[in-house]
Design a protein around this motif. Sequence first.
Motif, PDB file in Angstrom:
ATOM      1  N   THR A  32      -0.385   6.543   8.938  1.00 39.91           N
ATOM      2  CA  THR A  32      -1.810   5.377   9.125  1.00 39.91           C
ATOM      3  C   THR A  32      -2.083   5.285  10.615  1.00 39.91           C
ATOM      4  OG1 THR A  32       0.342   3.818   9.662  1.00 39.91           O
ATOM      5  CG2 THR A  32      -0.420   4.172   7.138  1.00 39.91           C
ATOM      6  N   ARG A  74      -0.580  11.069   2.122  1.00 34.82           N
ATOM      7  CA  ARG A  74      -1.603  10.289   1.764  1.00 34.82           C
ATOM      8  C   ARG A  74      -1.896  10.409   0.258  1.00 34.82           C
ATOM      9  NH1 ARG A  74      -6.447  11.542   5.432  1.00 34.82           N
ATOM     10  NH2 ARG A  74      -7.395   9.725   4.451  1.00 34.82           N
ATOM     11  N   ARG A  75      -2.654   9.593  -0.295  1.00 31.35           N
ATOM     12  CA  ARG A  75      -3.040   9.721  -1.815  1.00 31.35           C
ATOM     13  C   ARG A  75      -3.991  10.879  -1.900  1.00 31.35           C
ATOM     14  NH1 ARG A  75      -4.041   5.819  -5.064  1.00 31.35           N
ATOM     15  NH2 ARG A  75      -5.384   7.009  -6.585  1.00 31.35           N
ATOM     16  N   ASN A 108       0.813  -1.248  -0.022  1.00 25.91           N
ATOM     17  CA  ASN A 108      -0.170  -0.077   0.132  1.00 25.91           C
ATOM     18  C   ASN A 108       0.848   1.093   0.178  1.00 25.91           C
ATOM     19  OD1 ASN A 108       1.015   0.130   2.561  1.00 25.91           O
ATOM     20  ND2 ASN A 108      -1.018   0.398   3.451  1.00 25.91           N
ATOM     21  N   TYR A 115      -1.445   3.128  -5.039  1.00 26.24           N
ATOM     22  CA  TYR A 115      -0.862   3.224  -3.917  1.00 26.24           C
ATOM     23  C   TYR A 115      -1.703   4.180  -2.727  1.00 26.24           C
ATOM     24  CZ  TYR A 115       2.831   0.687  -5.666  1.00 26.24           C
ATOM     25  OH  TYR A 115       3.730  -0.362  -6.339  1.00 26.24           O
ATOM     26  N   GLU A 116      -1.849   3.882  -1.744  1.00 19.77           N
ATOM     27  CA  GLU A 116      -2.435   4.672  -0.626  1.00 19.77           C
ATOM     28  C   GLU A 116      -1.504   5.629   0.182  1.00 19.77           C
ATOM     29  OE1 GLU A 116      -5.567   5.116  -0.089  1.00 19.77           O
ATOM     30  OE2 GLU A 116      -6.048   3.703  -1.536  1.00 19.77           O
ATOM     31  N   TYR A 117      -0.093   5.385   0.233  1.00 16.08           N
ATOM     32  CA  TYR A 117       0.818   6.176   0.786  1.00 16.08           C
ATOM     33  C   TYR A 117       2.038   6.270  -0.139  1.00 16.08           C
ATOM     34  CZ  TYR A 117      -2.265   5.353   4.600  1.00 16.08           C
ATOM     35  OH  TYR A 117      -3.369   5.022   5.397  1.00 16.08           O
TER      36      TYR A 117
END
Length: 254
Positions: free
Chosen positions: A114, A169-170, A3, A89-91
């Motif tokens: 997170t 963060r995305r 992620n 990707y989230e991060y």
Amino acid sequence: MNNAIVIVPTYKERENIRAIIDTVFALPKDFDILIVDDNSPDGTAEIVEQLQLTYNTAVTRLHLLKRPGKQGLGTAYITGFKFALEKGYEYILEMDADFSHDPKDLVNLYLSCTEHGSDVSIGSRYATGVNVVNWPMGRVLLSYFASSYVRMITSMPIRDTTAGFVCYRRVVLETIALDQIRFVGYAFQIEMKFLAWKFGFKLTEVPIIFTDRTRGESKMSPGIFKEAFFGVLQMTIQSWFRKYIPNPAVTAAR
């Protein structure tokens, strides 16, 4: 797919690239890596391609984007951000290739987003004083007072405004109009933080120890500081005539 992805721009980093990739992949948190190489004449990209044969056996963890020439740090990161968003990707993290940023601190930056509610976590040299190793005093003072100048002009509550060790963060990168980022040198780092702050995202400084490179050559130049000095003033004035609408998803979550 993991992620989180770490974006590392490179130009003539043959002496560092293998070690930095191996070190990141050895961390307890699994990160993918994207190398954005600006046609390094020393064969940096070729080393990355060799390592892809080792690390991409089951899944693709090591990515490489090769650009035709040196186009500036900011555009390298914009290219990397777009790649990371497209891949889901989230991060999205960024760091230098020369070990001035300790790869172990990637975990702390990630956890700040997170587990502690940060939208942007910043590896800060100045959050708890001056934590810089192996820099001559003149460069330490220049960097420290440059950040102080930016803080004074912009009113950003950030002590290390020029830091290049960051986790996003995305949603932050989706909110900022990446194609409208105007700076290409280290002032790019200032502009990204400024826009994230203006859009109402939560920025957190995570203390780090910054160690100057011991291998390879520095990419710093007087033009980089000139861009930052005059550009920050212009950027701030222009912001007075613009509206920054917070991302509804972030506002609702809070």
